[in-house]
Design an enzyme around this catalytic site. Structure first.
Site, mmCIF file in Angstrom:
data_model
loop_
_atom_site.group_PDB
_atom_site.id
_atom_site.type_symbol
_atom_site.label_atom_id
_atom_site.label_comp_id
_atom_site.label_asym_id
_atom_site.label_seq_id
_atom_site.Cartn_x
_atom_site.Cartn_y
_atom_site.Cartn_z
ATOM 1 N N ASP A 173 -16.200 -13.443 9.056
ATOM 2 C CA ASP A 173 -14.759 -13.215 8.941
ATOM 3 C C ASP A 173 -14.293 -12.625 10.268
ATOM 4 O OD1 ASP A 173 -12.245 -12.246 8.549
ATOM 5 O OD2 ASP A 173 -12.651 -11.289 6.623
ATOM 6 N N TYR A 225 0.833 -1.217 0.000
ATOM 7 C CA TYR A 225 0.000 0.000 0.000
ATOM 8 C C TYR A 225 0.863 1.260 0.000
ATOM 9 C CZ TYR A 225 -3.044 -3.565 2.118
ATOM 10 O OH TYR A 225 -3.723 -4.706 2.416
ATOM 11 N N LYS A 275 -4.725 -13.746 12.041
ATOM 12 C CA LYS A 275 -4.076 -12.717 12.858
ATOM 13 C C LYS A 275 -3.633 -13.202 14.238
ATOM 14 C CE LYS A 275 -5.819 -8.739 10.353
ATOM 15 N NZ LYS A 275 -4.650 -8.126 9.746
ATOM 16 N N TYR A 306 -13.919 -5.046 4.480
ATOM 17 C CA TYR A 306 -12.566 -5.392 4.020
ATOM 18 C C TYR A 306 -12.328 -6.862 4.367
ATOM 19 C CZ TYR A 306 -7.615 -5.947 3.434
ATOM 20 O OH TYR A 306 -6.406 -6.430 3.009
HETATM 21 C C1 LIG Z 1 -11.396 -8.879 8.457
HETATM 22 C C2 LIG Z 1 -10.185 -9.228 7.660
HETATM 23 N N1 LIG Z 1 -10.270 -10.212 6.751
HETATM 24 C C3 LIG Z 1 -9.199 -10.598 6.036
HETATM 25 C C4 LIG Z 1 -7.975 -9.969 6.173
HETATM 26 C C5 LIG Z 1 -6.801 -10.404 5.358
HETATM 27 O O1 LIG Z 1 -5.900 -11.122 6.135
HETATM 28 P P1 LIG Z 1 -4.367 -11.271 5.642
HETATM 29 O O2 LIG Z 1 -3.781 -9.904 5.655
HETATM 30 O O3 LIG Z 1 -3.768 -12.207 6.638
HETATM 31 O O4 LIG Z 1 -4.422 -11.851 4.265
HETATM 32 C C6 LIG Z 1 -7.862 -8.921 7.096
HETATM 33 C C7 LIG Z 1 -6.593 -8.213 7.261
HETATM 34 O O5 LIG Z 1 -6.520 -7.120 7.760
HETATM 35 C C8 LIG Z 1 -8.993 -8.539 7.850
HETATM 36 O O6 LIG Z 1 -8.948 -7.542 8.738
#
Ligand SMILES: Cc1ncc(COP(=O)(O)O)c(C=O)c1O
Length: 418
Positions: A237, A18, A266, A145
């Site tokens: 998610d 980014y 995470k 996101y």
């Molecule tokens: C809610 C959510 N889903 C998916 C992702 C993507 O995860 P990664 O960066 O491990 O690919 C993130 C990353 O910030 C996220 O906050």
């Protein structure tokens, strides 16, 4: 002579995330990360306000995680998960399934959150395909996101997100508004598209990278009801919200809503090694069962269930079990809320909100101070710069103590007040 010659020597070769390379200042050179602090090459220490993109729940270098990973390293750092099995992965799958009381118990490991989201989508789309009634649409929400891979990008907010260059290149995604009290726009929109919707994907309770926007449990109950009415699967998610970030162990516990698939990542390894998982219910898993071949889930990343990462996840889960993280988060949220409330009404501040261990100061676009200004106050803070707002936020390690937290709060208070 710079304190980190490797930074300048390597800079022409590294393509940063980014990042507009023409104008961006160089990144901070970090030589060590300990507890809640990043140690810079010149010896300065910064309190990490965002826990390495929300992963380092227990702080950096926790001795228990290090010991467990070192032990695993002695026997087996990695083997392919296809046709071979290792104890760390199999015991971790059982342990994760137990967190969901048997309602979500089929664990597919990946090496990043985005790929776990892809897998969740494949689970949903292929389960309908396998049943001979293919559905092609996936439904997501404005402000979402879900990651940077193609299908995950398709789920992100199409207007205010950052992936406009790829519009139309991913899966067939339809975005609908999140349910809000007294408004049935969500139900109306979903009634139109639900029959072809394989799944609805939502970040439960908090849309994080899309601006730290909160919604209530009732919104999730309404989404669950709409999915049930149309036979669509519901995917939570919880990559960002999982492991106490919103207060309870998972946002789904807090909301009292069970999805058909949950995605974790995470903080799963406490920010030590990359690991994520898509975890499905019995009916989703059973849609892939057959006496012959052809129905199996077609996915298998090379580093899936990496044994070191699984060992780190075990250690991270041990730590979550040993301490009362819910109480920690409650204290952290109260402290952040009390200090930041005073920013309400400042000229550039649009809103101040806190949920669990997430604090957000939403500011007029273009008004958040750059990270360098926060760093000058001893804090590592990286504002989200969205089209409609700048969001200065804190998502520190959950174990942060008052002294370090105050460094962060002082910095945010002073920089957002200007
Ligand atoms: C809610 C959510 N889903 C998916 C992702 C993507 O995860 P990664 O960066 O491990 O690919 C993130 C990353 O910030 C996220 O906050």
């Amino acid at each position: 002579m710079s304190a980190a010659p490797w930074l300048h020597e390597g800079e022409p070769f590294v393509w940063r995330p980014y990042c507009q390379h023409r104008t961006a200042p160089p990144p901070l050179a970090v030589t060590a990360a300990r507890g809640c602090r990043l140690v810079l090459a010149d010896g300065t220490e910064l309190v990490d306000g965002i826990a390495s993109w929300w992963t380092a729940a227990h702080g950096y270098g926790h001795p228990h995680i290090r010991a467990r990973v070192a032990e695993q390293l002695e026997t087996m750092p990695h083997i392919a998960f296809g046709g071979l099995a290792h104890e760390a992965g199999y015991t971790l799958a059982r342990r994760l399934a137990a967190l969901f009381d048997g309602r979500l118990s089929h664990v597919f490991f990946t090496e990043s959150g985005s790929v776990a989201v892809e897998v969740a989508l494949k689970m949903a789309l292929q389960s309908f395909y396998n049943a001979g009634r293919a559905r092609r649409t996936v439904v997501a929400f404005g402000g979402a996101y879900h990651g940077d891979t193609f299908a995950a990008m398709s789920l992100c907010d199409p207007v205010n997100g950052m992936h406009n260059a790829f519009t139309g290149n991913g899966v067939r995604a339809v975005h609908v508004p999140l349910p809000v009290p007294g408004d049935d726009a969500f139900e109306k929109a979903f009634a139109e598209i639900g029959r072809d919707a394989a799944c609805v994907v939502v970040e439960p309770l908090v849309q994080c990278a899309g601006g730290m926007r909160f919604h209530d449990a009732e919104a999730l109950r309404r989404i669950r009801r709409a999915c049930d009415a149309q036979g669509s699967l519901l995917v939570f998610d919880e990559i960002a919200t999982g492991f106490y970030r919103t207060g309870a162990r998972f946002a789904l516990d807090e909301a009292g809503v069970v999805p058909d698939i949950v995605v974790l990542g995470k903080a799963l390894t406490g920010g030590t090694l990359p690991l994520a998982a898509a975890i499905a219910s019995d009916p989703v898993f059973e849609a892939f069962l057959d006496a012959g071949t052809g129905r199996e889930l077609q996915h298998g990343p090379t580093y899936m269930a990496n044994a070191l990462a699984c060992a780190a996840a075990h250690a991270s889960l041990d730590l979550f079990e040993r301490d009362d993280y819910q109480a920690r988060v409650q204290r952290l949220g109260d402290a952040m809320g009390a200090r930041l409330a005073g920013l309400r009404g400042r000229p550039n501040v649009v809103d101040v909100r806190v949920r669990g261990a997430i604090a957000a100061v939403e500011m007029k676009p273009g008004t958040a101070r750059p990270s360098t200004e926060f760093a000058a106050r001893g804090a590592f803070v990286r504002p989200l710069r969205l089209r409609r707002a700048d969001v200065v936020y804190l998502m520190p390690p959950l174990v942060i103590e008052d002294e370090d937290l105050n460094v962060l709060l002082d910095a945010v208070e002073l920089e957002c007040r200007r």
